[in-house]
Write a protein that holds these residues in place. Structure first.
Motif, short mmCIF file in Angstrom:
data_model
loop_
_atom_site.label_atom_id
_atom_site.label_comp_id
_atom_site.label_asym_id
_atom_site.label_seq_id
_atom_site.Cartn_x
_atom_site.Cartn_y
_atom_site.Cartn_z
N CYS A 30 -5.57 13.15 43.63
CA CYS A 30 -4.26 13.22 44.26
C CYS A 30 -4.07 12.18 45.37
CB CYS A 30 -4.03 14.62 44.83
SG CYS A 30 -2.38 14.83 45.54
N CYS B 201 -2.68 8.12 42.55
CA CYS B 201 -2.78 8.79 41.26
C CYS B 201 -1.85 8.09 40.26
CB CYS B 201 -2.39 10.25 41.39
SG CYS B 201 -2.25 11.11 39.80
N CYS C 209 3.92 16.49 39.52
CA CYS C 209 3.27 16.66 40.83
C CYS C 209 3.93 17.78 41.63
CB CYS C 209 3.35 15.36 41.62
SG CYS C 209 2.46 13.97 40.88
N CYS D 74 1.09 20.31 39.11
CA CYS D 74 -0.24 19.73 39.26
C CYS D 74 -1.21 20.53 40.13
CB CYS D 74 -0.14 18.31 39.80
SG CYS D 74 -1.75 17.47 39.80
N GLY E 58 -3.25 18.29 42.72
CA GLY E 58 -2.58 18.02 43.99
C GLY E 58 -2.64 19.21 44.94
#
Length: 276
Positions: free
Chosen positions: A47, A57, A151, A155, A158
């Motif tokens: 991340c 990323c 994200c 994710c 992250g």
């Protein structure tokens, strides 16, 4: 003493992880490194918002550029990922990806292990198409910029590497928590439990970067070759594969991370990884 292939791979994984996360001191104050190296992408999943991260990323970079108000295509990021995929395929996942190493460490924890239902491996392609490419381009805010949907909404990498450390260091961020973070925490918990039960659960089910590299496995320069004159179909390679691949039937499967465990266990030395 001869060092085994698996030990060599672990050394490379640890070195790649260390290079990707050199700014460990940033965890103390919850700071992010924003120097020159952040202009470049990590080959694997790590991340951008991780305090220790040196590189960006690639999935986040694709969404950031694709979702800009000009809807640009990130030729640098896409070209970088495609070049790595064409050269090495999912060997990037097996040797270089920082989150791949984290998953393998989690899987070592004693816990009931299970086989993954084959249908789940296609989820990552849906996530790639919808959350990495489609939503950032069509779901825009008032100024016309698209959100980095994967994200922002999904994710777990992250959440684990960036969200939790930053929240621990900044009380003002904790005061602003909402339902979205709760959802992402649930996704992270499911992912971590999945990694306990299934080897590399995130790689196999959720990783959009792995989906890209997997598509390129069939044509990558670094590939598996099988000597069918030597193969006795003993099944040891399939039993040893952490990704549940049968190398004899599908030597360059999209799920193969080129870890080499099948090559090492073959009693007839019928399997080998080579460059074209």
């Amino acid at each position: 003493m001869k060092i085994s292939q698996e030990i060599k791979r672990k050394i490379i994984q640890i070195a790649a992880f260390g290079y990707s996360n050199t700014y460990l001191g940033n965890f103390v104050g919850g700071k992010l490194y924003k120097g020159t190296w952040k202009q470049f992408c990590n080959p694997g999943m790590n991340c951008y918002s991780c305090p220790a991260a040196r590189l960006s990323c690639p999935i986040g970079a694709m969404q950031a550029v694709g979702g800009s108000i000009h809807f640009n295509v990130s030729f640098y990021v896409i070209g970088f990922v495609l070049a790595l995929g064409i050269l090495f395929g999912r060997a990037i996942c097996g040797f270089i990806c920082p989150f791949g190493l984290i998953q393998e460490v989690i899987y070592k924890i004693p816990f009931p292990k299970r086989k993954l239902w084959k249908g789940f491996i296609y989820v990552k392609y849906v996530l790639l198409a919808v959350f990495v490419f489609f939503l950032p381009a069509v779901s825009t805010n008032i100024v016309g910029a698209g959100a980095p949907a994967f994200c922002e909404y999904i994710c777990p990498v992250g959440t684990l590497e960036g969200g939790i450390p930053l929240l621990a260091a900044h009380s003002e961020l904790r005061n602003a928590l909402g339902a979205l973070f709760s959802i992402k925490m649930c996704i992270l918990i499911i992912t971590l439990i999945g990694c306990l039960v299934v080897c590399r659960f995130f790689c196999r089910v959720m990783c959009p970067l792995g989906a890209i590299y997997g598509v390129l496995n069939k044509i990558s320069v670094y590939h598996m070759e099988i000597n069918r004159d030597h193969c006795v179909s003993c099944g040891k390679c399939q039993a040893e594969c952490p990704m549940d691949v049968d190398p004899v039937r599908n030597p360059n499967s999209a799920e193969c991370i080129r870890c080499g465990r099948c090559v090492s266990c073959c009693p007839k030395k019928a399997l080998a990884f080579k460059f074209h």
